[in-house]
Design an enzyme around this catalytic site. Structure first.
Site, PDB file in Angstrom:
ATOM      1  N   LYS A  94     109.246 -15.733 -63.653  1.00 13.37           N
ATOM      2  CA  LYS A  94     108.636 -16.321 -64.851  1.00 13.37           C
ATOM      3  C   LYS A  94     109.069 -17.766 -65.084  1.00 13.37           C
ATOM      4  O   LYS A  94     108.410 -18.489 -65.843  1.00 13.37           O
ATOM      5  CB  LYS A  94     108.965 -15.482 -66.085  1.00 13.37           C
ATOM      6  CG  LYS A  94     108.194 -14.171 -66.156  1.00 13.37           C
ATOM      7  CD  LYS A  94     108.495 -13.430 -67.450  1.00 13.37           C
ATOM      8  CE  LYS A  94     107.667 -12.151 -67.572  1.00 13.37           C
ATOM      9  NZ  LYS A  94     107.976 -11.395 -68.811  1.00 13.37           N
TER      10      LYS A  94
ATOM     11  N   ASP B 143     112.195  -1.497 -67.648  1.00 13.67           N
ATOM     12  CA  ASP B 143     111.640  -2.738 -68.212  1.00 13.67           C
ATOM     13  C   ASP B 143     110.600  -2.442 -69.283  1.00 13.67           C
ATOM     14  O   ASP B 143     110.622  -3.026 -70.376  1.00 13.67           O
ATOM     15  CB  ASP B 143     111.038  -3.573 -67.087  1.00 13.67           C
ATOM     16  CG  ASP B 143     110.512  -4.918 -67.558  1.00 13.67           C
ATOM     17  OD1 ASP B 143     111.116  -5.501 -68.474  1.00 13.67           O
ATOM     18  OD2 ASP B 143     109.506  -5.386 -67.000  1.00 13.67           O
TER      19      ASP B 143
ATOM     20  N   HIS C 290     108.360  -4.351 -59.389  1.00 16.13           N
ATOM     21  CA  HIS C 290     108.525  -3.677 -60.682  1.00 16.13           C
ATOM     22  C   HIS C 290     107.233  -3.631 -61.501  1.00 16.13           C
ATOM     23  O   HIS C 290     107.197  -2.988 -62.546  1.00 16.13           O
ATOM     24  CB  HIS C 290     109.655  -4.311 -61.493  1.00 16.13           C
ATOM     25  CG  HIS C 290     109.353  -5.662 -62.067  1.00 16.13           C
ATOM     26  ND1 HIS C 290     109.271  -6.809 -61.305  1.00 16.13           N
ATOM     27  CD2 HIS C 290     109.114  -6.055 -63.344  1.00 16.13           C
ATOM     28  CE1 HIS C 290     109.001  -7.839 -62.081  1.00 16.13           C
ATOM     29  NE2 HIS C 290     108.896  -7.414 -63.335  1.00 16.13           N
ATOM     30  N   HIS C 291     106.156  -4.280 -61.021  1.00 16.26           N
ATOM     31  CA  HIS C 291     104.854  -4.153 -61.682  1.00 16.26           C
ATOM     32  C   HIS C 291     103.848  -3.358 -60.849  1.00 16.26           C
ATOM     33  O   HIS C 291     102.660  -3.308 -61.193  1.00 16.26           O
ATOM     34  CB  HIS C 291     104.283  -5.536 -62.009  1.00 16.26           C
ATOM     35  CG  HIS C 291     104.908  -6.171 -63.217  1.00 16.26           C
ATOM     36  ND1 HIS C 291     104.797  -5.649 -64.486  1.00 16.26           N
ATOM     37  CD2 HIS C 291     105.694  -7.279 -63.325  1.00 16.26           C
ATOM     38  CE1 HIS C 291     105.459  -6.416 -65.341  1.00 16.26           C
ATOM     39  NE2 HIS C 291     106.020  -7.409 -64.659  1.00 16.26           N
TER      40      HIS C 291
ATOM     41  N   ASP D   5     112.458 -10.429 -63.603  1.00 14.74           N
ATOM     42  CA  ASP D   5     111.434 -11.372 -64.072  1.00 14.74           C
ATOM     43  C   ASP D   5     111.775 -12.825 -63.781  1.00 14.74           C
ATOM     44  O   ASP D   5     111.246 -13.731 -64.439  1.00 14.74           O
ATOM     45  CB  ASP D   5     111.215 -11.198 -65.583  1.00 14.74           C
ATOM     46  CG  ASP D   5     110.188 -10.126 -65.911  1.00 14.74           C
ATOM     47  OD1 ASP D   5     109.379  -9.782 -65.034  1.00 14.74           O
ATOM     48  OD2 ASP D   5     110.207  -9.629 -67.055  1.00 14.74           O
TER      49      ASP D   5
END
Length: 328
Positions: free
Chosen positions: A191, A271, A242-243, A188
């Protein structure tokens, strides 16, 4: 001529003995010759080495598969090359770049094996220091990213450990497992580029705000993708994917099934499992029952069904990690 050839051969042997660690074994693998350099670095005397199997210097860290590959290669009359970690008599280690080859008689039958090794311990330790520094930087940057989004450093530790379990039971090779574990804390990192009013909003995001939030996957990838280092390349891949979803409805590239790297698929489950079980600025932690039901319902939709099967088969190990790295 014979005397001259013998003199030349002795000089060649001296050159080799001065520059390399040399040993010979019989066809059973027992040492029948060890030069001074080999004895000195191992900490054993030549007398202690004679007649012993070569695993007298085998280090416990070396996988059995490496020695099996070595033995299979040389018993098939081929030359083996590779890097080996050996153990000294005092328990410390040294690293060698080794060439092992069979010696054949006039009938082409193996009569013994000879090994020439170069001590590369210093180079190995320098390389290890560089890799360890990369890992530390990766973890620190990942922790900074999570702290900015009001999550704890233990989140990235848990994600790394969950990813390790999945990668091991997915039967990935050791090098790939290590890369996933070490790179996953950066999932992440994008972010850090998301505005505070969106990142810390204590309510459901609007569609426009969610579009901005979703850019963190590509932003993270762009931060890391220029490196050729395997660790950073893996971190970039994980940040990017990862999304993504197994059914192709994820983001940012709408990849489907095995189009998504195994690194991305593993980190996605690690996650989400951790995020659902943790308090966030916009939600309270879910109960285990709700989390498990969600993961089961999303198997084959959001998540790789094979990895979800692994998750539930080894659930106790995931719960133990969560207990070990609990938020304080």
């Amino acid at each position: 001529d014979l005397e001259e050839n013998i003199t030349l051969l002795n000089q060649y042997k001296q050159v080799v003995d001065e520059s390399l660690l040399v040993s010979k074994t019989d066809i059973k693998g027992n040492i029948i010759y060890a030069n001074d350099a080999f004895a000195k670095i191992s900490g054993y005397t030549q007398e202690e080495l004679m007649g012993k199997p070569h695993n007298i210097v085998r280090h416990k860290d070396i996988q059995k598969s490496i020695y099996k590959n070595l033995w299979d290669t040389i018993t098939n009359k081929k030359v083996w090359h590779g890097e080996i970690k050996n153990a000294k008599k005092d328990g410390t280690y040294y690293i060698v770049q080794a060439t092992v080859m069979p010696i054949l008689d006039s009938n082409g039958e193996i009569i013994e094996y000879i090994s020439a090794r170069k001590d590369v311990t210093e180079i190995y330790n320098l390389k290890k220091e560089i890799i360890d520094t990369q890992k530390e930087v990766i973890f620190t940057m990942g922790s900074i990213g999570e702290t900015r989004s009001k999550e704890t450093g233990n989140h990235v530790k848990r994600v790394a450990e969950y990813s390790k379990i999945l990668a091991i039971y997915a039967q990935l090779d050791e090098e790939r497992i290590d890369l996933i574990v070490d790179a996953s804390p950066m999932h992440d990192i994008g972010k850090v580029a998301i505005p505070d009013d969106i990142l810390h909003k204590p309510a459901k995001l609007t569609e426009e705000e969610f579009d901005i939030m979703r850019t963190h996957a590509e932003l993270g990838y762009k931060m890391l993708c220029h490196s050729q280092r395997p660790l950073l390349k893996t971190a970039a891949l994980i940040a990017f994917e990862h999304h993504e979803r197994w059914d192709g409805k994820g983001y940012p590239r709408y990849l489907k099934g095995e189009e998504i790297s195994i690194e991305g698929r593993i980190t996605a489950i690690a996650d989400v499992f951790d995020a659902l079980g943790s308090d966030r600025v916009y939600k309270k932690a879910w109960s285990d029952e709700d989390i498990f039901n969600y993961l089961k319902e999303e198997s084959g939709k959001q998540f790789d069904p094979n990895l979800i099967d692994i998750f539930f088969k080894y659930l106790d190990e995931f719960l133990e990690v969560r207990k070990t790295f609990v938020d304080i």
